[in-house]
Write a protein that holds these residues in place. Structure first.
Motif, PDB file in Angstrom:
ATOM      1  N   VAL A  79       0.849  -1.199   0.000  1.00 57.61           N
ATOM      2  CA  VAL A  79       0.000   0.000   0.000  1.00 57.61           C
ATOM      3  C   VAL A  79       0.886   1.251   0.000  1.00 57.61           C
ATOM      4  O   VAL A  79       0.643   2.202  -0.750  1.00 57.61           O
ATOM      5  CB  VAL A  79      -0.966   0.009   1.206  1.00 57.61           C
ATOM      6  N   ARG A  80       1.915   1.240   0.823  1.00 59.77           N
ATOM      7  CA  ARG A  80       2.813   2.385   0.936  1.00 59.77           C
ATOM      8  C   ARG A  80       3.483   2.688  -0.405  1.00 59.77           C
ATOM      9  O   ARG A  80       3.523   3.840  -0.850  1.00 59.77           O
ATOM     10  CB  ARG A  80       3.876   2.141   2.012  1.00 59.77           C
ATOM     11  N   ILE A  81       3.983   1.659  -1.058  1.00 58.27           N
ATOM     12  CA  ILE A  81       4.651   1.844  -2.344  1.00 58.27           C
ATOM     13  C   ILE A  81       3.668   2.360  -3.395  1.00 58.27           C
ATOM     14  O   ILE A  81       3.982   3.299  -4.145  1.00 58.27           O
ATOM     15  CB  ILE A  81       5.322   0.539  -2.800  1.00 58.27           C
ATOM     16  N   ASN A  82       2.473   1.784  -3.448  1.00 63.56           N
ATOM     17  CA  ASN A  82       1.449   2.248  -4.395  1.00 63.56           C
ATOM     18  C   ASN A  82       1.053   3.691  -4.110  1.00 63.56           C
ATOM     19  O   ASN A  82       0.867   4.495  -5.028  1.00 63.56           O
ATOM     20  CB  ASN A  82       0.224   1.341  -4.362  1.00 63.56           C
ATOM     21  N   TRP A  83       0.916   4.009  -2.831  1.00 69.10           N
ATOM     22  CA  TRP A  83       0.545   5.363  -2.416  1.00 69.10           C
ATOM     23  C   TRP A  83       1.642   6.352  -2.811  1.00 69.10           C
ATOM     24  O   TRP A  83       1.359   7.444  -3.308  1.00 69.10           O
ATOM     25  CB  TRP A  83       0.307   5.374  -0.922  1.00 69.10           C
ATOM     26  N   GLN A  84       2.878   5.961  -2.618  1.00 71.17           N
ATOM     27  CA  GLN A  84       4.003   6.808  -2.991  1.00 71.17           C
ATOM     28  C   GLN A  84       3.945   7.119  -4.492  1.00 71.17           C
ATOM     29  O   GLN A  84       4.133   8.263  -4.906  1.00 71.17           O
ATOM     30  CB  GLN A  84       5.316   6.122  -2.635  1.00 71.17           C
ATOM     31  N   GLN A  85       3.663   6.114  -5.299  1.00 72.63           N
ATOM     32  CA  GLN A  85       3.560   6.317  -6.751  1.00 72.63           C
ATOM     33  C   GLN A  85       2.368   7.211  -7.095  1.00 72.63           C
ATOM     34  O   GLN A  85       2.468   8.080  -7.970  1.00 72.63           O
ATOM     35  CB  GLN A  85       3.452   4.970  -7.463  1.00 72.63           C
ATOM     36  N   GLN A  86       1.264   7.008  -6.408  1.00 70.70           N
ATOM     37  CA  GLN A  86       0.083   7.839  -6.636  1.00 70.70           C
ATOM     38  C   GLN A  86       0.379   9.288  -6.280  1.00 70.70           C
ATOM     39  O   GLN A  86      -0.035  10.213  -6.979  1.00 70.70           O
ATOM     40  CB  GLN A  86      -1.103   7.295  -5.825  1.00 70.70           C
ATOM     41  N   LEU A  87       1.116   9.501  -5.192  1.00 76.20           N
ATOM     42  CA  LEU A  87       1.460  10.860  -4.781  1.00 76.20           C
ATOM     43  C   LEU A  87       2.385  11.534  -5.791  1.00 76.20           C
ATOM     44  O   LEU A  87       2.221  12.719  -6.095  1.00 76.20           O
ATOM     45  CB  LEU A  87       2.100  10.855  -3.386  1.00 76.20           C
ATOM     46  N   GLU A  88       3.333  10.793  -6.316  1.00 76.73           N
ATOM     47  CA  GLU A  88       4.224  11.356  -7.337  1.00 76.73           C
ATOM     48  C   GLU A  88       3.412  11.836  -8.545  1.00 76.73           C
ATOM     49  O   GLU A  88       3.629  12.935  -9.055  1.00 76.73           O
ATOM     50  CB  GLU A  88       5.267  10.328  -7.761  1.00 76.73           C
ATOM     51  N   ALA A  89       2.466  11.016  -8.972  1.00 76.71           N
ATOM     52  CA  ALA A  89       1.610  11.383 -10.107  1.00 76.71           C
ATOM     53  C   ALA A  89       0.711  12.570  -9.753  1.00 76.71           C
ATOM     54  O   ALA A  89       0.501  13.470 -10.582  1.00 76.71           O
ATOM     55  CB  ALA A  89       0.768  10.183 -10.537  1.00 76.71           C
ATOM     56  N   ALA A  90       0.188  12.585  -8.529  1.00 79.63           N
ATOM     57  CA  ALA A  90      -0.701  13.667  -8.102  1.00 79.63           C
ATOM     58  C   ALA A  90       0.051  15.000  -8.043  1.00 79.63           C
ATOM     59  O   ALA A  90      -0.494  16.041  -8.438  1.00 79.63           O
ATOM     60  CB  ALA A  90      -1.321  13.340  -6.749  1.00 79.63           C
ATOM     61  N   ILE A  91       1.273  14.974  -7.566  1.00 84.33           N
ATOM     62  CA  ILE A  91       2.074  16.204  -7.489  1.00 84.33           C
ATOM     63  C   ILE A  91       2.346  16.733  -8.903  1.00 84.33           C
ATOM     64  O   ILE A  91       2.203  17.934  -9.155  1.00 84.33           O
ATOM     65  CB  ILE A  91       3.372  15.963  -6.694  1.00 84.33           C
ATOM     66  N   LYS A  92       2.688  15.859  -9.812  1.00 82.54           N
ATOM     67  CA  LYS A  92       2.905  16.275 -11.205  1.00 82.54           C
ATOM     68  C   LYS A  92       1.620  16.857 -11.795  1.00 82.54           C
ATOM     69  O   LYS A  92       1.639  17.881 -12.483  1.00 82.54           O
ATOM     70  CB  LYS A  92       3.378  15.093 -12.055  1.00 82.54           C
TER      71      LYS A  92
END
Length: 128
Positions: A33-46
């Motif tokens: 979950v943490r890894i997926n969330w981290q990826q989602q956050l990277e995309a959200a910030i962009k």
């Protein structure tokens, strides 16, 4: 502005998934979950950067980017440490875990409050 709010609201599902995994002591799932969330956050910030300002006003955009960055810092730091600590046979001290949890919760609360203040200010400026 709705697009920016949607980016923030996406975190609710991730928080729920993390709470479920941690509550079940399923630390492998929590790390996924943490890894997926981290990826989602990277995309959200962009995406938040790409959204741009509203009629030259970037206050809401800046608040969302800042809050998403705080979430990302929490996910890559304290949450990663908490999962690692709990997944070991030696789970460390309760004080260590409580300190991490306190920091996580305070960070999420501060980030959410900052966005809420920016939304309120935005609505005051642009509501009909």
């Amino acid at each position: 502005s709705n697009q920016l709010i949607t980016l923030m609201n996406q975190n609710e599902a991730e928080i729920a998934a993390m709470n479920t995994a941690m509550g079940a002591a399923d630390y492998a799932k929590a790390e996924t979950v943490r890894i997926n969330w981290q990826q989602q956050l990277e995309a959200a910030i962009k995406s938040a950067h790409a959204t741009g300002d509203y009629n030259g006003d970037n206050a809401l955009q800046t608040a969302v980017i800042s809050s998403l960055t705080v979430y990302q810092t929490i996910i890559t730091g304290p949450y990663k440490s908490l999962i690692a600590l709990r997944s070991k046979a030696d789970t460390g001290t309760t004080a260590e875990q409580q300190s991490l949890l306190l920091g996580i919760n305070q960070g999420f609360t501060a980030a959410g409050n900052a966005v809420n203040r920016a939304i309120e200010a935005f609505q005051k400026r642009y509501a009909p």
